[in-house]
Design an enzyme around this catalytic site. Structure first.
Site, short mmCIF file in Angstrom:
data_model
loop_
_atom_site.label_atom_id
_atom_site.label_comp_id
_atom_site.label_asym_id
_atom_site.label_seq_id
_atom_site.Cartn_x
_atom_site.Cartn_y
_atom_site.Cartn_z
N THR A 136 0.82 -1.21 0.00
CA THR A 136 0.00 0.00 0.00
C THR A 136 0.86 1.27 0.00
O THR A 136 2.00 1.24 0.48
CB THR A 136 -0.89 -0.01 1.26
OG1 THR A 136 -1.45 1.28 1.47
CG2 THR A 136 -0.09 -0.35 2.51
N ASP A 137 0.27 2.38 -0.47
CA ASP A 137 0.99 3.65 -0.40
C ASP A 137 1.04 4.19 1.04
O ASP A 137 1.76 5.14 1.33
CB ASP A 137 0.37 4.69 -1.34
CG ASP A 137 -1.09 5.00 -1.03
OD1 ASP A 137 -1.68 4.36 -0.14
OD2 ASP A 137 -1.66 5.91 -1.69
N GLU A 138 0.25 3.57 1.95
CA GLU A 138 0.19 4.10 3.32
C GLU A 138 1.52 3.92 4.06
O GLU A 138 1.75 4.58 5.07
CB GLU A 138 -0.97 3.44 4.08
CG GLU A 138 -2.28 3.67 3.37
CD GLU A 138 -3.54 3.28 4.13
OE1 GLU A 138 -3.51 3.24 5.37
OE2 GLU A 138 -4.55 3.01 3.46
N TYR A 163 -1.77 -0.66 10.98
CA TYR A 163 -1.90 -1.32 9.66
C TYR A 163 -0.70 -0.99 8.77
O TYR A 163 -0.01 -1.88 8.26
CB TYR A 163 -3.20 -0.90 8.97
CG TYR A 163 -3.22 -1.20 7.48
CD1 TYR A 163 -3.21 -2.52 7.01
CD2 TYR A 163 -3.25 -0.18 6.53
CE1 TYR A 163 -3.21 -2.80 5.64
CE2 TYR A 163 -3.25 -0.44 5.16
CZ TYR A 163 -3.23 -1.76 4.72
OH TYR A 163 -3.22 -2.03 3.37
N LYS A 167 2.36 -3.31 7.28
CA LYS A 167 2.64 -3.48 5.84
C LYS A 167 4.08 -3.03 5.53
O LYS A 167 4.77 -3.66 4.73
CB LYS A 167 1.64 -2.68 5.00
CG LYS A 167 0.22 -3.22 5.00
CD LYS A 167 0.05 -4.61 4.41
CE LYS A 167 0.29 -4.68 2.92
NZ LYS A 167 -0.06 -6.04 2.38
#
Ligand code: NAD
Ligand code: TYD
Length: 361
Positions: A136-138, A163, A167
């Site tokens: 993810t870009d998060e 989260y 990741k």
């Protein structure tokens, strides 16, 4: 014929990816879908594949080393596409541990099993084997609301939620395997996805479902946070293109320059529902902007995500095909036509989650 091991294929993006791959390659590929079937996994998403001799399902936890090793021992796997994860930020704020287990330890199990199956005696890897880690870009953290800064593959990691921290850790493990063993892997970091089969804990399906039922639409804070939305099929296409054309060991960001504030998304959903629902549909009278309710903000809420997809475009030629105005219509229509799917996934445990999470809405 290539054999794919897809983890988390019963979830939102995984099931769309499996559909995409069979549409694209037909009977030229085999897919083994490994999923634990948590609350987010739903075999109904793939019911059209039942009986397809090129598709099989194994119910297993990716943290279960024995079960995963057995799949590698019994099949000559050419491609791993690793989606399985706990994926919801709000849940990670309430219960981070399961995120560390599945996202970090589960990824370690997947990497180890693939490495053991694919490694030659001299430490090199069998020709043509590839592992793609879906991320993810998060992991890059949050951008200022300036409309001009973006996440690049070189942006330092700065995750904020449990989260995104889990990741980020899993990405680091994949990078460590690449650097240490020359393990044949790629990482993709994608922006927010939307489309059919998304669990209604996430913004878009939650708002569609609530609006249709005349329930309040819980916007966190002022609704000014920005996400960069990509239609799920475009993500599936990007994953496949990276795996086939990407340089091994590289990371590719996937996103389509489609930034929207949350409040804009909610307004678009209401307007689209009002436009496409026929007057004869009893759900139409429920749909109103009066349902918008500003609730307490998410803890540590990232302000803005925005991907710069320059590398994937230049090296691989990937570009999104679905304009947001078309994708959101297609998505809303899908939810309107699949009320039973929504009923099934929102029964039982979802009710408890919703009452607990949205006490004030
Ligand atoms: P999802 O929550 O809809 O699906 C996750 C799937 O993984 C479910 O089928 C679930 O049963 C399965 N799963 C969970 N724990 C497991 C375990 N221990 N063992 C085996 N299976 C398990 O998630 P999603 O939105 O489809 O996301 C898929 C992947 O894409 C995730 O890795 C996520 O981080 C990443 N991603 C998601 C988005 C997004 O917008 N949804 C954007 C970028 C990247
Ligand atoms: P979400 O779909 O959970 O994705 P992510 O947090 O991974 O980006 O949320 C998207 C945005 O919508 C995020 O800024 C939080 C916000 N949001 C709400 O305002 N209300 C809600 O009920 C939900 C689920 C999200």
């Amino acid at each position: 014929m290539k054999t794919y091991l897809v983890t988390g294929g019963a979830g939102f993006i995984g099931s769309n990816y499996i559909h995409y791959m069979f549409r694209k390659y037909g009977s030229d590929i085999k897919i083994i879908n490994v999923d634990k079937l948590t609350y987010a996994g739903n075999l109904e998403n793939l019911k059209d594949l039942e009986g397809n001799p090129n598709y099989s399902f194994v119910r297993a936890d990716i943290c279960d080393k024995e079960a995963i090793t057995k799949i590698f021992n019994e099949n000559d796997i050419d491609r791993v596409v690793h989606f399985a994860a706990e994926s919801h930020v709000d849940r990670s704020i309430k219960n981070p541990e399961v995120f560390v287990n599945t996202n970090v330890l589960g990824t370690a199990v997947m990497l180890n099993a693939a490495k053991a199956a694919w490694e030659n005696e001299d430490g090199s890897f069998k020709e043509g084997k590839k592992f793609l880690h879906v991320s993810t870009d998060e992991v890059y953290g949050s951008l200022p609301d300036d409309g001009k800064s973006y996440f690049y593959e070189t942006t330092p990691y700065s995750p904020h939620s449990p989260y995104s921290a889990s990741k980020a850790s899993s990405d680091m493990l994949v990078k460590a395997y690449i650097d240490t063993y020359h393990f044949p892997a790629n990482i993709t970091n994608c922006s927010n996805n939307y489309g059919p089969y998304q669990f209604p804990e996430k913004l878009i399906p939650l708002m569609i479902n609530n609006a249709l039922h005349g329930k309040s639409l819980p916007v966190y804070g002022e609704g000014k946070n920005i996400r960069d939305w990509l239609y799920v099929d475009d993500h599936a296409k990007g994953i496949d293109m990276v795996q086939e054309k990407g340089r091994l060991g590289e990371t590719y960001n996937i996103g389509g320059h489609n930034e929207k504030r949350n409040i804009e998304i909610v307004n678009i959903i209401i307007e689209t529902l009002q436009e496409i629902l026929p007057d004869s549909d009893p759900r139409k009278k429920n749909v109103s902007k009066d349902l918008i309710t500003h609730v307490e903000d998410r803890k540590g809420h990232d302000l803005r995500y925005a991907i710069a997809p320059d590398k994937i475009k230049a090296e691989i030629g990937w570009e999104p095909e679905t304009m947001f105005k078309d994708g959101i219509k297609k998505t809303i229509k899908w939810y309107l036509e699949n009320e039973d799917w929504m009923k099934n996934v929102t029964s039982g445990d979802y009710q408890k989650y919703y009452e607990e999470m949205y006490k004030q809405a």
